[in-house]
Design a protein around this motif. Sequence first.
Motif, PDB file in Angstrom:
ATOM      1  N   VAL A  82       0.805  -1.239   0.000  1.00 22.58           N
ATOM      2  CA  VAL A  82       0.000   0.000   0.000  1.00 22.58           C
ATOM      3  C   VAL A  82       0.826   1.271   0.000  1.00 22.58           C
ATOM      4  CG1 VAL A  82      -1.811   1.332   1.174  1.00 22.58           C
ATOM      5  CG2 VAL A  82      -1.936  -1.161   1.159  1.00 22.58           C
ATOM      6  N   THR A  83       1.792   1.366   0.922  1.00 19.29           N
ATOM      7  CA  THR A  83       2.455   2.656   1.130  1.00 19.29           C
ATOM      8  C   THR A  83       3.976   2.641   0.997  1.00 19.29           C
ATOM      9  OG1 THR A  83       2.641   2.254   3.511  1.00 19.29           O
ATOM     10  CG2 THR A  83       0.648   3.388   2.748  1.00 19.29           C
ATOM     11  N   HIS A  84       4.575   1.477   0.836  1.00 16.89           N
ATOM     12  CA  HIS A  84       6.035   1.374   0.886  1.00 16.89           C
ATOM     13  C   HIS A  84       6.666   1.530  -0.483  1.00 16.89           C
ATOM     14  CE1 HIS A  84       4.703  -0.493   4.639  1.00 16.89           C
ATOM     15  NE2 HIS A  84       5.886  -0.154   5.122  1.00 16.89           N
ATOM     16  N   PHE A 106       6.549   9.470  -5.607  1.00 20.40           N
ATOM     17  CA  PHE A 106       5.513   8.445  -5.703  1.00 20.40           C
ATOM     18  C   PHE A 106       5.104   8.023  -4.293  1.00 20.40           C
ATOM     19  CE2 PHE A 106       5.485   7.468 -10.221  1.00 20.40           C
ATOM     20  CZ  PHE A 106       6.684   8.033 -10.636  1.00 20.40           C
ATOM     21  N   SER A 107       3.795   8.028  -4.050  1.00 19.41           N
ATOM     22  CA  SER A 107       3.307   7.598  -2.746  1.00 19.41           C
ATOM     23  C   SER A 107       1.997   6.850  -2.909  1.00 19.41           C
ATOM     24  CB  SER A 107       3.133   8.791  -1.804  1.00 19.41           C
ATOM     25  OG  SER A 107       2.178   9.695  -2.323  1.00 19.41           O
ATOM     26  N   GLY A 108       1.702   5.973  -1.947  1.00 13.67           N
ATOM     27  CA  GLY A 108       0.500   5.169  -2.007  1.00 13.67           C
ATOM     28  C   GLY A 108      -0.323   5.303  -0.746  1.00 13.67           C
ATOM     29  N   SER A 109      -1.615   5.048  -0.891  1.00 16.54           N
ATOM     30  CA  SER A 109      -2.528   5.095   0.245  1.00 16.54           C
ATOM     31  C   SER A 109      -3.710   4.185  -0.043  1.00 16.54           C
ATOM     32  CB  SER A 109      -3.001   6.526   0.509  1.00 16.54           C
ATOM     33  OG  SER A 109      -3.721   7.018  -0.608  1.00 16.54           O
ATOM     34  N   LYS A 110      -4.556   4.014   0.960  1.00 18.54           N
ATOM     35  CA  LYS A 110      -5.759   3.189   0.789  1.00 18.54           C
ATOM     36  C   LYS A 110      -6.837   3.665   1.735  1.00 18.54           C
ATOM     37  CE  LYS A 110      -6.552  -0.969   2.507  1.00 18.54           C
ATOM     38  NZ  LYS A 110      -6.517  -2.426   2.828  1.00 18.54           N
ATOM     39  N   THR A 114     -10.613   1.150  -1.936  1.00 12.90           N
ATOM     40  CA  THR A 114      -9.920   1.904  -2.980  1.00 12.90           C
ATOM     41  C   THR A 114      -8.508   2.292  -2.537  1.00 12.90           C
ATOM     42  OG1 THR A 114     -11.982   2.817  -3.870  1.00 12.90           O
ATOM     43  CG2 THR A 114      -9.953   3.968  -4.422  1.00 12.90           C
ATOM     44  N   ALA A 115      -7.546   1.886  -3.360  1.00 12.61           N
ATOM     45  CA  ALA A 115      -6.163   2.294  -3.163  1.00 12.61           C
ATOM     46  C   ALA A 115      -5.840   3.409  -4.151  1.00 12.61           C
ATOM     47  CB  ALA A 115      -5.221   1.117  -3.384  1.00 12.61           C
ATOM     48  N   SER A 116      -4.839   4.199  -3.815  1.00 10.83           N
ATOM     49  CA  SER A 116      -4.473   5.319  -4.677  1.00 10.83           C
ATOM     50  C   SER A 116      -2.963   5.446  -4.796  1.00 10.83           C
ATOM     51  CB  SER A 116      -5.036   6.629  -4.127  1.00 10.83           C
ATOM     52  OG  SER A 116      -6.444   6.606  -4.085  1.00 10.83           O
ATOM     53  N   LEU A 117      -2.539   5.837  -5.985  1.00  7.51           N
ATOM     54  CA  LEU A 117      -1.139   6.177  -6.235  1.00  7.51           C
ATOM     55  C   LEU A 117      -1.091   7.665  -6.552  1.00  7.51           C
ATOM     56  CD1 LEU A 117       1.856   5.282  -6.820  1.00  7.51           C
ATOM     57  CD2 LEU A 117       1.157   5.132  -9.232  1.00  7.51           C
TER      58      LEU A 117
END
Lengths: 119, 112
Positions: free
Chosen positions: B53-55, B64-68, B72-75
């Motif tokens: 998800v975030t690493h 570049f970062s990730g979240s959820k 729904t996940a997001s880049l």
Amino acid sequence: EVQLVQSGAEVKKPGESLKISCESSGYRFSSLWIGWVRQMPGKGLEWMGIIYAGGSDTRYSPSVQGQVTISVDKSISTAYLQWSSLQASDSAMYYCASFVSGTTYADYWGQGTLLTVSS
Amino acid sequence: QSALTQPASVSGSPGQSIIISCTGTTSDVGGFNSVSWYQQYPGKAPKLMIYDVTHRPSGVSDRFSGSKSGNTASLTISGLQAEDEADYYCSSYIISTSPNYVFGTGTEVTVL
């Protein structure tokens, strides 16, 4: 770091058989899962199946179950994807990718093998 | 199994931030912190950009970062650069379907 080197591009006729390879180096092969990914021309990525290089666990997508066979040869750290009877619809780019056991992401990828099936 | 849903295309100007969404279900994205993101240039192999998800793997830009949130996940790509123009795919572990992984439909990022 893992390095995955795939066999070269292939041009085959419908009905022929084929086995493509993915040779691993740089990490203990038996600790890896190897996945095969299909990408049809102009389309997205699709997981075809994965195999645990340290055992016999193999899992196929319903879309390819019975159509392909995934295997490994631990003695030479190589994974395989094979067809017994190719169809034109198998024409695609095929990638192998590695997962370290216990993880859920493919951190290393092969360069891809382009398969063209045409009469 | 059905692919995760991503927008077909996202665009932005250099320096802007863009967000790519990846929508699944409680059986995949919502059920596990096992979403990864891959960048693919035309004719090239995918490259891991975000995992769990975030690493971020070593060597991937911190733009570049990730979240959820929920299913729904997001880049997020911050400070958009011309070199970010590529296709992006999410992938998630999925409990209910072999081979236990599913990709998103893919998003084409265009830098205006």
